[in-house]
Design a protein around this motif. Sequence first.
Motif, PDB file in Angstrom:
ATOM      1  N   UNK A 139       1.346   6.514  -4.936  1.00  0.00           N
ATOM      2  CA  UNK A 139       2.650   5.451  -4.033  1.00  0.00           C
ATOM      3  C   UNK A 139       2.505   4.859  -2.872  1.00  0.00           C
ATOM      4  N   UNK A 140       1.441   5.077  -2.017  1.00  0.00           N
ATOM      5  CA  UNK A 140       1.035   4.785  -0.983  1.00  0.00           C
ATOM      6  C   UNK A 140      -0.306   3.762  -1.378  1.00  0.00           C
ATOM      7  N   UNK A 141      -1.339   4.615  -1.389  1.00  0.00           N
ATOM      8  CA  UNK A 141      -3.003   3.561  -1.631  1.00  0.00           C
ATOM      9  C   UNK A 141      -2.830   2.788  -3.122  1.00  0.00           C
ATOM     10  N   UNK A 142      -2.443   3.445  -3.917  1.00  0.00           N
ATOM     11  CA  UNK A 142      -3.268   3.350  -5.092  1.00  0.00           C
ATOM     12  C   UNK A 142      -1.801   1.271  -6.283  1.00  0.00           C
ATOM     13  N   UNK A 143      -0.579   2.334  -5.366  1.00  0.00           N
ATOM     14  CA  UNK A 143      -0.028   1.490  -5.467  1.00  0.00           C
ATOM     15  C   UNK A 143      -0.616  -0.877  -5.311  1.00  0.00           C
ATOM     16  N   UNK A 144       0.239  -0.920  -6.683  1.00  0.00           N
ATOM     17  CA  UNK A 144      -0.007  -2.286  -6.179  1.00  0.00           C
ATOM     18  C   UNK A 144      -1.217  -2.876  -6.196  1.00  0.00           C
ATOM     19  N   UNK A 145      -1.972  -2.710  -6.905  1.00  0.00           N
ATOM     20  CA  UNK A 145      -3.916  -2.850  -7.339  1.00  0.00           C
ATOM     21  C   UNK A 145      -4.142  -2.330  -6.586  1.00  0.00           C
TER      22      UNK A 145
END
Length: 368
Positions: free
Chosen positions: A279-285
């Motif tokens: 949710x916080x690190x990997x999201x949106x590439x």
Amino acid sequence: MRDAARAQKQDFRYPRPGKFPSETDADAARAEGKSVVVRFASPARDVVVRDEVFGDVLVSADQMDDFIIVKADGWPTYHLANVIDDALMGVNLICRGQEFLKQTSRHIQLREALGFAEPRYVHLPLIMDMKGKKLSKRDGDVEVDGFRRAGYLPEALMNFIALLGWNPKSGREKFSLDELVELFDISGIGKSNPKFDRNKLLAFNTDAATEADPEHLLKCFAQYLATTTSNIPADDKPLLRHLLQSNAGFRTFADVLNKADVLFAPDDSYEFDAKAVKKVLAKNEGQGYAVLTEIRPQLAEVAWEAEHLENWLKDYCDAHELGMGKVAQPIRVAVTGTTISPPIFDALVMLGQDKTLARIDRCLAEKQ
């Protein structure tokens, strides 16, 4: 006979023999390897238990039986031992659970036979869970020490339990120990079974923690840490005081521990929560990872105080047109493994600059 009664779903009653056995009969039975007990010959009459909560409770003669008072091993049963112990200790008021009400008729008979004075009786309604079933250990912590280990304040638990089955008749719910002692009266005990509402207890504890004297709260927090596994140094009073202040509004001490303990653990001891990473690190590439990569060298140059960190983060967010959470949350996940921690600036100051950078490096390395 007992098995037959059980099969018919009936209470078993010992059938009194036409002739009582003698001591010789008992010795002969023992010689044959038989178990020998001593029973009390109940008088064939009704017994009235005068209880100060449930009133006069009639136990009819046909409900009485010749119960055991000395077991085969020679030890007295609870009934005999209880009656004699209370009498010798001068007990004149017996308070116990409602489930003992029916058995009290036996104790009345024993006291009368032994010439003991009759005490006052107060049988208390049973505490139920929220589904109306008797509260038991299967329901979780139901012992005082269990609640202590769960992070509850003693005064909150005491206040809550005092109101289970007792009504102060004022509509008021919050009391100190001294006030409870002054106001308590047996007449306020009800007959209905109260329900143990854990949500209400949690609300009581939240309010108690908010209103508590800071030094008392500090003492209780240190005692709590001593009862549980924690990386937080329980003897560092300035640190504990800061943790309580920065986590103001917590429900139990366990909330503080869950948020802050990881800050004092070894840097490589915690795992990264998969949901938090996604949710916080990997999201949106991998936007969160990108933010960490960019801010890492800047954090190495920032003066490590809450005010400077806050100013730096605000300036960074303004310059990159990012919301505070877009930067603070990646840092939080990197240094704690989750999205939960004390306020981010307090967390970083407590962690220290070197450990913060080391944890960010670890987070970025694990991405690879």
